[in-house]
Design a protein around this motif. Structure first.
Motif, PDB file in Angstrom:
ATOM      1  N   ASN A 138       0.827  -1.214   0.000  1.00 24.67           N
ATOM      2  CA  ASN A 138       0.000   0.000   0.000  1.00 24.67           C
ATOM      3  C   ASN A 138       0.855   1.256   0.000  1.00 24.67           C
ATOM      4  OD1 ASN A 138      -2.881  -0.456  -0.103  1.00 24.67           O
ATOM      5  ND2 ASN A 138      -2.684  -1.573   1.817  1.00 24.67           N
ATOM      6  N   LEU A 139       1.932   1.245   0.769  1.00 20.88           N
ATOM      7  CA  LEU A 139       2.835   2.402   0.800  1.00 20.88           C
ATOM      8  C   LEU A 139       3.496   2.616  -0.557  1.00 20.88           C
ATOM      9  CD1 LEU A 139       4.536   1.919   4.298  1.00 20.88           C
ATOM     10  CD2 LEU A 139       2.871   3.682   3.642  1.00 20.88           C
ATOM     11  N   ILE A 140       3.920   1.515  -1.187  1.00 19.77           N
ATOM     12  CA  ILE A 140       4.529   1.607  -2.510  1.00 19.77           C
ATOM     13  C   ILE A 140       3.527   2.159  -3.518  1.00 19.77           C
ATOM     14  CG2 ILE A 140       5.425   0.224  -4.428  1.00 19.77           C
ATOM     15  CD1 ILE A 140       6.664  -1.646  -2.300  1.00 19.77           C
ATOM     16  N   ALA A 141       2.300   1.671  -3.438  1.00 13.72           N
ATOM     17  CA  ALA A 141       1.256   2.129  -4.361  1.00 13.72           C
ATOM     18  C   ALA A 141       1.014   3.634  -4.201  1.00 13.72           C
ATOM     19  CB  ALA A 141      -0.028   1.349  -4.131  1.00 13.72           C
ATOM     20  N   GLN A 142       0.902   4.072  -2.961  1.00  9.19           N
ATOM     21  CA  GLN A 142       0.651   5.486  -2.707  1.00  9.19           C
ATOM     22  C   GLN A 142       1.805   6.354  -3.205  1.00  9.19           C
ATOM     23  OE1 GLN A 142      -0.193   5.875   1.482  1.00  9.19           O
ATOM     24  NE2 GLN A 142      -1.894   4.417   1.390  1.00  9.19           N
ATOM     25  N   LYS A 143       3.016   5.892  -2.992  1.00 10.58           N
ATOM     26  CA  LYS A 143       4.200   6.658  -3.382  1.00 10.58           C
ATOM     27  C   LYS A 143       4.285   6.834  -4.889  1.00 10.58           C
ATOM     28  CE  LYS A 143       9.265   6.611  -3.113  1.00 10.58           C
ATOM     29  NZ  LYS A 143      10.464   5.882  -2.575  1.00 10.58           N
ATOM     30  N   HIS A 144       3.860   5.814  -5.649  1.00 11.86           N
ATOM     31  CA  HIS A 144       4.078   5.822  -7.092  1.00 11.86           C
ATOM     32  C   HIS A 144       2.792   6.013  -7.903  1.00 11.86           C
ATOM     33  CE1 HIS A 144       8.308   4.643  -6.777  1.00 11.86           C
ATOM     34  NE2 HIS A 144       7.948   3.825  -5.805  1.00 11.86           N
ATOM     35  N   GLY A 145       1.706   6.365  -7.237  1.00 13.12           N
ATOM     36  CA  GLY A 145       0.472   6.624  -7.946  1.00 13.12           C
ATOM     37  C   GLY A 145      -0.215   5.387  -8.489  1.00 13.12           C
ATOM     38  N   LEU A 146       0.012   4.257  -7.830  1.00  6.63           N
ATOM     39  CA  LEU A 146      -0.624   3.007  -8.225  1.00  6.63           C
ATOM     40  C   LEU A 146      -1.814   2.725  -7.317  1.00  6.63           C
ATOM     41  CD1 LEU A 146       2.619   0.858  -8.686  1.00  6.63           C
ATOM     42  CD2 LEU A 146       1.407   2.207 -10.418  1.00  6.63           C
ATOM     43  N   LYS A 147      -2.587   1.688  -7.652  1.00  5.74           N
ATOM     44  CA  LYS A 147      -3.735   1.298  -6.843  1.00  5.74           C
ATOM     45  C   LYS A 147      -3.664  -0.196  -6.518  1.00  5.74           C
ATOM     46  CE  LYS A 147      -5.858   5.332  -7.091  1.00  5.74           C
ATOM     47  NZ  LYS A 147      -6.065   6.197  -5.904  1.00  5.74           N
ATOM     48  N   MET A 148      -4.101  -0.532  -5.309  1.00  3.82           N
ATOM     49  CA  MET A 148      -4.260  -1.935  -4.959  1.00  3.82           C
ATOM     50  C   MET A 148      -5.531  -2.438  -5.630  1.00  3.82           C
ATOM     51  SD  MET A 148      -2.851  -4.366  -2.970  1.00  3.82           S
ATOM     52  CE  MET A 148      -2.121  -3.625  -1.482  1.00  3.82           C
ATOM     53  N   ALA A 149      -5.404  -3.425  -6.513  1.00  4.31           N
ATOM     54  CA  ALA A 149      -6.541  -3.899  -7.297  1.00  4.31           C
ATOM     55  C   ALA A 149      -7.138  -5.192  -6.759  1.00  4.31           C
ATOM     56  CB  ALA A 149      -6.124  -4.103  -8.755  1.00  4.31           C
ATOM     57  N   ILE A 150      -6.290  -6.109  -6.312  1.00  8.61           N
ATOM     58  CA  ILE A 150      -6.757  -7.413  -5.821  1.00  8.61           C
ATOM     59  C   ILE A 150      -5.881  -7.850  -4.655  1.00  8.61           C
ATOM     60  CG2 ILE A 150      -7.335  -9.793  -6.420  1.00  8.61           C
ATOM     61  CD1 ILE A 150      -7.225  -9.018  -9.363  1.00  8.61           C
ATOM     62  N   VAL A 151      -6.525  -8.324  -3.587  1.00 13.28           N
ATOM     63  CA  VAL A 151      -5.810  -8.928  -2.464  1.00 13.28           C
ATOM     64  C   VAL A 151      -6.051 -10.437  -2.513  1.00 13.28           C
ATOM     65  CG1 VAL A 151      -5.621  -9.107   0.034  1.00 13.28           C
ATOM     66  CG2 VAL A 151      -5.989  -6.871  -1.033  1.00 13.28           C
ATOM     67  N   ASN A 152      -4.983 -11.189  -2.809  1.00 15.46           N
ATOM     68  CA  ASN A 152      -5.093 -12.643  -2.889  1.00 15.46           C
ATOM     69  C   ASN A 152      -4.705 -13.338  -1.597  1.00 15.46           C
ATOM     70  OD1 ASN A 152      -5.933 -12.814  -5.626  1.00 15.46           O
ATOM     71  ND2 ASN A 152      -3.845 -12.426  -6.290  1.00 15.46           N
ATOM     72  N   ASP A 153      -3.838 -12.696  -0.829  1.00 14.88           N
ATOM     73  CA  ASP A 153      -3.369 -13.263   0.432  1.00 14.88           C
ATOM     74  C   ASP A 153      -2.617 -12.168   1.165  1.00 14.88           C
ATOM     75  OD1 ASP A 153      -2.812 -15.081   2.442  1.00 14.88           O
ATOM     76  OD2 ASP A 153      -2.134 -16.655   1.073  1.00 14.88           O
ATOM     77  N   GLU A 154      -2.109 -12.506   2.366  1.00  8.70           N
ATOM     78  CA  GLU A 154      -1.404 -11.508   3.168  1.00  8.70           C
ATOM     79  C   GLU A 154      -0.150 -10.988   2.472  1.00  8.70           C
ATOM     80  OE1 GLU A 154      -2.460 -14.381   4.193  1.00  8.70           O
ATOM     81  OE2 GLU A 154      -3.859 -14.037   5.852  1.00  8.70           O
ATOM     82  N   GLN A 155       0.441 -11.817   1.609  1.00  9.40           N
ATOM     83  CA  GLN A 155       1.642 -11.404   0.891  1.00  9.40           C
ATOM     84  C   GLN A 155       1.519 -11.692  -0.609  1.00  9.40           C
ATOM     85  OE1 GLN A 155       5.363 -12.695   2.571  1.00  9.40           O
ATOM     86  NE2 GLN A 155       5.082 -11.447   4.380  1.00  9.40           N
TER      87      GLN A 155
END
Length: 306
Positions: A138-155
């Motif tokens: 989530n931090l990486i996504a926010q930093k680079h203007g990306l979005k979390m699209a699918i959560v498949n598992d904890e990692q």
């Protein structure tokens, strides 16, 4: 033993997807009837690597393949207790549940792809990341203007956004975080707010569709909730285009609702592998893992009477 049928999404297809199904006597007639109604040469495009992954073809092709398998399973008396689908696979899951007829599902898949292509910004796509925690992603996504699209598992999750940005950061993620990164063969940033206009358009198409009785619940990929009404189905199918999927929650809910065996319609076995990782003691197979459809039917017959 309660059976949950899983319906895959884009990226799972291969050039032998339709020929393999058409070689099966119990599947061929169902599939031929379905693909004959598509507005393109399904067999030719499905075997063309340059076109089979394009959104406008991939979505109806995947639904056609899954719908044919669903019809064949039902014709052989296989009882299904739950269905669930990954992205476009959720539309196939409604064919499994009987809530949407196969021909309507193909029409909707074609429209869905068209709406998504129209809404999508250029040069955007998706990448799967394994081995990195969701907070860090989530931090990486926010930093680079990306979005979390699918959560498949904890990692294990899928990010969406600018293709150039994702390519520019993947090497650093692999080196610094030990991530395993796969750029998906998808040309739209599905399940993100970039596709909000597609959600609105697709809701209209869903509202004009003739809905039928649910033979079994469909577990929504949005949050795992069991869907067994027209209004709930329309809401989930439209929203999932522009909202992130919680596939991990969907699998958890399937187990809570009593699923003890899982059968993936194919193509591919990505969802089956996710089930095995999460629930190592359940029975889980994909059609693609059997040499013949008869072999899959034999396995299903054995596990249903366990």
């Amino acid at each position: 033993m309660s059976l949950c049928v899983l319906c895959p999404g884009q990226g799972s297809q291969s050039t032998d997807m339709l020929p393999r199904l058409l070689a099966e006597p119990l599947l061929a007639s169902h599939l031929q009837q379905l693909i004959s109604g598509l507005p393109f040469d399904a067999l030719a495009i499905s075997q063309d690597m340059s076109r089979c992954f394009l959104n406008e073809y991939a979505q109806p092709l995947i639904v056609a393949a899954g719908a044919a398998v669903s019809q064949a399973l039902k014709s052989q008396g296989v009882h299904i207790d739950l269905s669930a689908g990954y992205s476009i696979g959720e539309l196939t899951a409604h064919v499994v549940a009987g809530s949407v007829c196969a021909s309507d599902a193909l029409r909707l898949a074609t429209a869905r792809a068209r709406y998504m292509d129209k809404a999508a910004p250029p040069a955007h796509g998706m990448m799967a990341v394994k081995g990195v925690g969701l907070d860090t992603l989530n931090l990486i996504a926010q930093k680079h203007g990306l979005k979390m699209a699918i959560v498949n598992d904890e990692q294990h999750a899928v990010l969406a956004g600018s293709t150039a940005v994702m390519k520019s950061i993947c090497k650093d993620m692999e080196r610094d975080l030990g991530a395993h990164v796969v750029h998906l063969n998808v040309s739209v940033p599905s399940h993100t707010p970039w596709l909000a206009n597609a959600t609105v358009a697709f809701r209209g198409a869903l509202e004009q569709t003739s809905w039928k009785h649910f033979d079994c619940p469909v577990l929504s990929a949005l949050d795992g909730s069991p869907v067994d009404s027209q209004s709930h189905a329309i809401d989930c199918l439209s929203r999932q285009i522009s909202e992130p999927l919680q596939w991990a929650r969907t699998l958890e809910l399937s187990a809570e609702m009593g699923a003890r065996a899982y059968f993936e319609m194919g193509p591919g076995n990505t969802l089956t592998r996710m089930v095995r990782e999460r629930f190592p003691h359940v029975q889980a197979r994909s059609l693609s893992e059997f040499q013949t459809f008869d072999g899959a039917l034999s396995w299903l017959g054995d596990i249903v009477v366990c």
